[in-house]
Enzyme design. Structure first.
Site, PDB file in Angstrom:
ATOM      1  N   CYS A 102     -66.304  16.647 -33.418  1.00  0.00           N
ATOM      2  CA  CYS A 102     -67.427  15.757 -33.876  1.00  0.00           C
ATOM      3  C   CYS A 102     -66.557  14.361 -33.469  1.00  0.00           C
ATOM      4  CB  CYS A 102     -67.404  15.808 -35.238  1.00  0.00           C
ATOM      5  SG  CYS A 102     -68.421  14.343 -35.867  1.00  0.00           S
ATOM      6  N   CYS A 109     -69.099   0.191 -37.424  1.00  0.00           N
ATOM      7  CA  CYS A 109     -70.433   0.418 -37.319  1.00  0.00           C
ATOM      8  C   CYS A 109     -71.335  -0.828 -37.894  1.00  0.00           C
ATOM      9  CB  CYS A 109     -70.823   1.780 -37.719  1.00  0.00           C
ATOM     10  SG  CYS A 109     -72.623   2.077 -37.611  1.00  0.00           S
ATOM     11  N   CYS A 113     -75.810   1.374 -43.223  1.00  0.00           N
ATOM     12  CA  CYS A 113     -76.187   2.383 -44.123  1.00  0.00           C
ATOM     13  C   CYS A 113     -75.586   2.378 -45.573  1.00  0.00           C
ATOM     14  CB  CYS A 113     -76.309   3.770 -43.609  1.00  0.00           C
ATOM     15  SG  CYS A 113     -77.431   3.886 -42.204  1.00  0.00           S
ATOM     16  N   CYS A 330     -67.198  11.235 -42.032  1.00  0.00           N
ATOM     17  CA  CYS A 330     -67.689  10.081 -41.976  1.00  0.00           C
ATOM     18  C   CYS A 330     -66.732   8.711 -42.265  1.00  0.00           C
ATOM     19  CB  CYS A 330     -69.142   9.677 -42.804  1.00  0.00           C
ATOM     20  SG  CYS A 330     -69.969  11.082 -42.744  1.00  0.00           S
TER      21      CYS A 330
HETATM   22  N1  SAH Z   1     -74.725   6.515 -36.497  1.00  0.00           N
HETATM   23  C1  SAH Z   1     -75.210   7.863 -36.357  1.00  0.00           C
HETATM   24  C2  SAH Z   1     -73.966   8.817 -36.318  1.00  0.00           C
HETATM   25  C3  SAH Z   1     -73.029   8.901 -37.129  1.00  0.00           C
HETATM   26  S1  SAH Z   1     -73.205   9.487 -38.816  1.00  0.00           S
HETATM   27  C4  SAH Z   1     -76.162   8.359 -37.303  1.00  0.00           C
HETATM   28  O1  SAH Z   1     -76.611   7.599 -37.907  1.00  0.00           O
HETATM   29  O2  SAH Z   1     -76.991   9.289 -37.143  1.00  0.00           O
HETATM   30  C5  SAH Z   1     -73.621  11.325 -38.749  1.00  0.00           C
HETATM   31  C6  SAH Z   1     -74.402  11.576 -40.119  1.00  0.00           C
HETATM   32  O3  SAH Z   1     -73.849  11.668 -41.126  1.00  0.00           O
HETATM   33  C7  SAH Z   1     -75.752  10.947 -40.154  1.00  0.00           C
HETATM   34  O4  SAH Z   1     -76.737  11.605 -40.308  1.00  0.00           O
HETATM   35  C8  SAH Z   1     -75.310   9.815 -41.286  1.00  0.00           C
HETATM   36  O5  SAH Z   1     -76.440   9.442 -41.895  1.00  0.00           O
HETATM   37  C9  SAH Z   1     -74.544  10.795 -42.372  1.00  0.00           C
HETATM   38  N2  SAH Z   1     -73.786  10.366 -43.358  1.00  0.00           N
HETATM   39  C10 SAH Z   1     -73.213   9.205 -43.189  1.00  0.00           C
HETATM   40  N3  SAH Z   1     -72.462   8.988 -44.415  1.00  0.00           N
HETATM   41  C11 SAH Z   1     -72.739  10.201 -45.214  1.00  0.00           C
HETATM   42  C12 SAH Z   1     -72.434  10.635 -46.421  1.00  0.00           C
HETATM   43  N4  SAH Z   1     -71.698   9.791 -47.155  1.00  0.00           N
HETATM   44  N5  SAH Z   1     -72.856  11.803 -47.021  1.00  0.00           N
HETATM   45  C13 SAH Z   1     -73.626  12.436 -45.991  1.00  0.00           C
HETATM   46  N6  SAH Z   1     -74.012  12.150 -44.917  1.00  0.00           N
HETATM   47  C14 SAH Z   1     -73.658  10.998 -44.217  1.00  0.00           C
END
Ligand code: SAH
Length: 346
Positions: A102, A109, A113, A330
């Protein structure tokens, strides 16, 4: 310029300018894509050429500043320091179908989110193609485990670094390089609609993952600011176009957050919204991030949500969490490392 960001034909042009025979370009390309740390290791090259390349195009491999291995499942997490001092993380997961890496696509970023550790410090910069490739190469070299699958789900938003990510895909897919099949690659996005359309045009055989995490705009706006730019209906329309263009079923990610998006009503609304779009859902119990008040759903809520989706005809799996004992998710490793070094060097 870094030679490892170049395709073989581009590298061949450089070697032509250097007055070198064409087969040398291929030799160097093959070595670089094996993850050598210096030109000295390229034993089938004349010494003068190795020295010239060292002077003009230093390899600058990343340094592993942290390496954590899970005792439970063998997951290995690396924190790499790049040539400019910035750090990104890479995770190696061992699945029955093959070793999966990964990778991060950006330093930080800018998507914001609410549940994600990678975005807390904003975007520092985008990664170069070779910096993404290096994560795969050096994870393979360091671990001694052959990598067969790649997911672009580490730090960063891959479609916010579109050109570099596409070039990385071309490099890692090249027969003279790692030769990793597009079907073994997943790219995850928070939902940048124009870029999903641009990706569809390339008709790649990779798996597109869309981070949906909500059944409606009201909830999605609260946890994913990108939804204000590209609301859910636009996103799902783009997904339909993507499916039509590529015939590839989209995989949707849904992080289960207690009391936010995990009720039975939420599941039923989601089913309704997904009608007519071939999909697969990955339900991921939220990984708790220290700075955030959001909490993971209970096991029972996750199971009930899964059942409602499946009963409604949408395949849904609950993602097995790997590396639970090593901060393997993450942006947490980078975050903890940056915090520690900040404390030491105020
Ligand atoms: N920016 C991209 C890829 C990176 S994150 C995206 O948003 O898809 C990879 C995945 O992990 C994404 O689905 C993201 O929403 C999720 N993610 C991020 N933080 C998280 C957390 N604390 N718990 C579970 N999933 C998480």
């Amino acid at each position: 310029m870094n030679l490892k960001s170049l395709t073989l034909p581009e590298l061949a042009d450089i070697f032509k300018e250097l007055g070198q025979p064409a087969f040398r370009a291929k030799q160097v390309y093959t070595w670089l894509h094996k993850g050598v740390r210096s030109y000295e290791q390229m034993t089938n090259l004349p010494k003068e050429l190795r020295e010239l390349l060292e002077r003009q195009y230093p390899i600058c491999p990343p340094e592993a500043v942290r390496r954590q291995e899970s005792r439970r499942d063998g997951t290995i997490k690396y924190l790499w320091r790049l040539s400019d001092g910035n750090c990104v993380e890479t995770v190696l997961m061992r699945y029955h179908y093959g070793n999966t890496v990964c990778i991060s696509t950006e330093v930080g970023c800018r998507m914001g989110c609410a549940f994600c550790a990678s975005t807390l410090g904003g975007l520092v910069r985008r990664l170069e193609p070779q910096e993404m490739l290096d994560q795969v190469l050096f994870t393979q070299v360091d671990s001694g485990l052959p990598v067969s699958h790649i997911v672009l789900m580490g730090i960063g938003e891959p479609l916010d670094n579109f050109d570099n990510v596409l070039r990385f895909l071309e490099l890692v897919n090249s027969p003279e390089g790692m030769n990793i099949s597009m079907r073994h690659i997943s790219l995850s996005t928070c939902g940048l609609v124009p870029k999903i359309d641009a990706l569809a045009e390339r008709k790649l055989q990779l798996t597109l993952s869309v981070s949906l995490h909500a059944p409606n705009d009201e909830i999605r706006n609260r946890i994913m600011p990108v939804n204000k730019a590209y609301p859910m209906e636009q996103l799902l329309e783009a997904c339909r176009r993507y499916y039509q263009a590529t015939s590839r079923r989209i995989s949707f990610e849904y992080a289960m957050i207690r009391g936010v998006n995990d009720s039975q009503d939420n599941a039923r609304e989601l089913l309704e919204r997904m009608k007519g779009l071939p999909a697969h859902f990955n339900l991921i119990p939220l990984n708790h991030v220290e700075e955030s008040p959001l909490q993971p759903s209970t096991r029972g809520a996750v199971a009930a949500f899964q059942k409602t989706l499946e009963d409604g005809g949408i395949p849904a799996t609950v993602r097995r969490t790997l590396g639970g004992d090593i901060d393997a998710s993450c942006g947490q490793l980078r975050r903890n490392y940056t915090r520690q070094t900040e404390k030491r060097e105020p």
